[in-house]
Write an enzyme that holds these catalytic residues in place. Structure first.
Site, PDB file in Angstrom:
ATOM      1  CG  ASP A  44      -7.682   6.770   4.970  1.00  0.00           C
ATOM      2  OD1 ASP A  44      -6.930   6.058   4.461  1.00  0.00           O
ATOM      3  OD2 ASP A  44      -8.289   7.807   3.902  1.00  0.00           O
TER       4      ASP A  44
HETATM    5  C1  BGC Z   1      -5.847   7.614   1.467  1.00  0.00           C
HETATM    6  C2  BGC Z   1      -6.718   6.529   0.842  1.00  0.00           C
HETATM    7  C3  BGC Z   1      -6.476   5.183   0.151  1.00  0.00           C
HETATM    8  C4  BGC Z   1      -5.828   4.771   1.599  1.00  0.00           C
HETATM    9  C5  BGC Z   1      -5.384   3.389   0.681  1.00  0.00           C
HETATM   10  C6  BGC Z   1      -5.282   6.295   2.289  1.00  0.00           C
HETATM   11  O1  BGC Z   1      -3.766   7.586   3.039  1.00  0.00           O
HETATM   12  O2  BGC Z   1      -6.077   8.694   2.418  1.00  0.00           O
HETATM   13  O3  BGC Z   1      -7.530   7.653  -0.094  1.00  0.00           O
HETATM   14  O4  BGC Z   1      -7.088   4.563   0.317  1.00  0.00           O
HETATM   15  O5  BGC Z   1      -4.424   5.477   2.494  1.00  0.00           O
HETATM   16  O6  BGC Z   1      -4.085   3.279   0.119  1.00  0.00           O
END
Ligand code: BGC
Length: 733
Positions: free
Chosen positions: A279
């Site tokens: 993530d």
């Molecule tokens: C979130 C994810 C997301 C990613 C990309 C993160 O902060 O936890 O769910 O897919 O950002 O935007």
């Protein structure tokens, strides 16, 4: 191109330098290559892109905001051209995007209800359509990789990401996760494109101790196997191609650095063969958030050894640089790098990126198509949960005069929540002109002169006058959009100004209909008696206001049921599938009341949802009273529509294991099916119980235990007991 995918992968790997390989493992954000460094600007500065692609061999990019199809097309075309035509090996990039409930980062798209609403439909066809239509509308634009579905469980209602989940039940999450994944990954209408889904956030993210986002979770492996793994496992079995890792820590170890979770569990126990992406900057967070690594290089080492394949770095080349050094000094072998690159290239081949790397611009008419929006409306209608309807105040008759009040009376953004148009939801004026709000939808249905609206701060005289002129008040209460930690709160109570509003309205002696719009069930225990009817509308998306108006007017008969337990108290949350000792009362009278169903720890139990008709369950029968291990057992029940309207009913089957060597949930969902019945019509529905599939549970080591003894099957308030007989007596408990 005639060779098999694995031959093509191996051929490429044999020709790649270590820098090129590590580049494939790197994912950068759009702000690194656009003109302003601001997310909303989907444009490209080719020199910047060229530097990352040619000099650092970056293999993936992500993100953006809702811009028109043409803007996405131009951007993706330019970016991909550089990768395919100018890099040494011409490996296409893979682009990741958060199209969370419909193609939410595309202007004019169809926006479905959020996952919590899809869970409430108890009809997984709606998740299938959400996945399918997302791809039909966005695959042409170079969106190859969708960061959905969320397979975390919503077991702590404070958690600001609850609305992204399908609710608290592992089974419900599994059914919707599978339907969404199949819907998204197998779309003939999107040919020649194939899009990958992402199960996130692997795993256990949804049960933070404090209720705040990205805070520690303590979970036994047994709880992980039993509750948190099944939705992922079912989706893997359905072909899910990628996962994204939980940003938090489990049992003291950030999941991004946990070999136990990312290799032992994910690869060895669950046999996942796809791509694991981190993530957002989660390798960096091991340094300055979790404090489990001294510097970025150490964090990179921990995380690659734990099992990640690609780093969503996403705002620097720190990962890239650290990994090159780690390989050069021998801390990480090239074989380990090859493992990840192999998975990433395989994914790119499977998606057909080498054959069809470029976007296309001849099917923009599919974006927001009428038939897509009709599907979103149907999903929204079926997702609205009617929880209270005293004296049948609903549906509202044709001739009624309505006053609509409250923070969501005239808001578009509140209906769709976070991840819509932009990370935290768009600005009100960015939402489509034709999108309705609750008050405009009611005006359309009841006529402009019959619907008035008041928003803003409560003022006794204005409100009293307005209420005196109408027959009913619709109070559109709830929350504004939020995403991730931005939505952290310290109390689940409905905000006090909204409670005051409800109390004051109730004193005017006209029926009050509460419509809750928001991402988590805010506590209404203090004011529920001041409302004659109450609807949990959740986050129903762009067609949501129409759906709410249809339900209020009776044009649609509500059929949603709660996929979560609606809490009653601010200091006590338990899901429906809690352990027996979770709800233990010292006072025998209270214990008795709970047992008799006279008292509840919830405001409304999981699975609650009223209709404008009534359904009666009868004749629950089991083919036998004893089930032997190798056999199966059919349970049947008759459901009758005893009211005078056609309606849909989700039949939810639960089982309960009376005694277990590891304490068993008091009940757990094992099957559901949604049926439609005309007035007076009956249907017999069935659930076939297979011992290993429905009655076993994992041990602390993840082995399935099937224990001889009594079980109950429960449906529609009825239950039947049966005995599970193991084949060998020696194995019985
Ligand atoms: C979130 C994810 C997301 C990613 C990309 C993160 O902060 O936890 O769910 O897919 O950002 O935007």
């Amino acid at each position: 191109t005639d060779a098999s995918i694995s031959e093509r992968v191996e051929d490429l790997i044999s020709r790649m330098t270590i820098e090129e390989k590590i580049g494939q493992m790197t994912q950068l954000n759009i702000t690194m290559i656009n003109s302003t460094g601001v997310q909303k600007d989907v444009d490209i500065v080719e020199e910047k892109a060229r530097d990352f692609l040619l000099n650092h061999h970056v293999g993936s990019f992500l993100n953006g905001e809702a811009v028109p199809g043409k803007t996405w097309y131009d951007y993706s075309m330019k970016l991909q051209r550089i990768a395919v035509e100018e890099t040494r090996l011409g490996i296409p990039i893979i682009y990741g995007i958060d199209h969370i409930h419909g193609a939410t980062y595309l202007a004019g798209s169809t926006v479905f209800p959020q996952a919590i609403n899809l869970g409430a439909t108890f009809n997984d066809e709606h998740s299938r359509q959400t996945g399918r239509i997302t791809v039909i509308e966005s695959a042409d634009l170079g969106h190859h990789w969708n960061f959905a579905p969320v397979l975390d469980l919503g077991r702590n209602p404070l958690w600001p990401r609850l609305y992204e989940t399908f609710g608290e039940s592992p089974y419900v999450a599994a059914r919707h996760g599978v339907a969404y994944t199949e819907g998204l990954q197998d779309v003939p209408e999107a040919e020649p494109y194939v899009v990958a889904s992402t199960g996130k956030h692997f795993l256990g993210y949804g049960d933070p101790k404090s209720g705040w986002d990205r805070t520690p979770v303590d979970l036994s492996m047994q709880t992980i196997y039993e509750f948190h793994a099944p939705a992922f496992q079912a989706s893997f079995d359905a072909g899910m191609k990628t996962i994204m890792v939980n940003s938090g820590e489990i049992n003291g170890v950030p999941v991004h650095g946990s070999k136990v979770i990312l290799t032992d569990l994910l690869r060895n126990y669950m046999n996942f063969e796809g791509v694991v992406v981190t993530d957002w900057n989660d390798i960096g967070k091991m340094v300055d958030y979790h404090y489990t690594a001294r510097d970025y290089k150490e964090a990179t080492l921990q995380s690659v050894l734990a099992g990640i394949d690609m780093s969503m770095t996403p705002l620097s080349l720190a990962f890239n640089e650290a990994l090159i050094e780690l390989v050069a000094e021998g801390s990480i072998t090239e074989e380990r790098i090859d493992e990840s690159v192999r998975r990433i290239l395989k994914l790119k081949f499977e998606l057909g990126l080498f054959e069809n790397p470029y976007p296309r611009n001849d099917r923009f008419n599919r974006i927001g198509a009428k038939e897509h929006r009709a599907k979103a409306l149907q999903a929204a209608e079926e997702s609205i949960v009617l929880l209270k309807n005293d004296d049948n105040v609903l549906p509202l008759s044709k001739s009624v005069k309505i006053l609509v009040v409250g923070p969501s009376a005239n808001s578009k953004r509140n209906l769709a929540g976070g991840w819509t148009l932009a990370w935290q939801g768009g600005k009100e004026e960015q939402y489509p002109k034709e999108m309705l709000t609750i008050s405009s939808a009611l005006k359309q249905r009841y006529g402009k002169k019959n619907v008035s609206m008041l928003s803003g701060t409560f003022d006794e005289k204005t409100y009293r006058d307005a209420v005196s002129k109408v027959d009913v008040v619709v109070a559109a209460i709830g929350e504004e959009p939020y995403t991730e930690f931005v939505g952290n709160i310290t109390s689940l109570e409905l905000p006090s100004d909204q409670k005051e509003l409800i109390r004051s309205l109730s004193a005017f002696n006209k029926p009050v209909v509460g419509v809750f719009v928001g991402g988590r069930p805010r506590i209404v225990a203090d004011v529920i008696d001041d409302m004659d009817a109450y609807l949990f509308a959740g986050l129903p998306g762009f067609e949501g206001a129409q759906a709410i108006a249809n339900v209020l007017s009776g044009d649609a008969n509500p059929s949603g049921k709660l996929p979560i337990s609606y809490p009653k108290y601010n200091g006590h949350f338990v899901p429906h599938n809690h352990k027996p000792s979770d709800v233990y009362y010292f006072n025998p009278e209270e214990a008795n009341d709970i047992q008799q169903g006279q008292k509840s720890v919830w405001q409304w139990e999981f699975g609650t949802g009223l209709s404008y008709t009534t359904f009666e369950y009868s004749n629950l029968s089991l083919a036998d009273t004893v089930l032997s291990e190798a056999d199966y057992l059919k349970a049947e029940v008759t459901v009758t529509n005893t009211g005078n309207r056609k309606g849909m009913e989700s039949v939810i089957w639960y089982t309960q294991d009376e005694v277990g060597t590891i304490s068993r949930p008091v009940k757990e969902v094992k099957f559901f099916e949604k049926i439609e019945l005309n007035p007076g019509e009956s249907k017999t529905v069935s659930f076939t119980i297979f011992p290993e599939k429905h009655l076993s549970f994992p041990s602390h080591d993840g082995e399935l235990l099937l224990e001889q003894g009594y079980f109950n099957v429960k449906v529609g308030g009825m239950e039947k007991r049966f005995y599970l007989q193991k084949n060998s007596l020696a194995e019985s408990k």
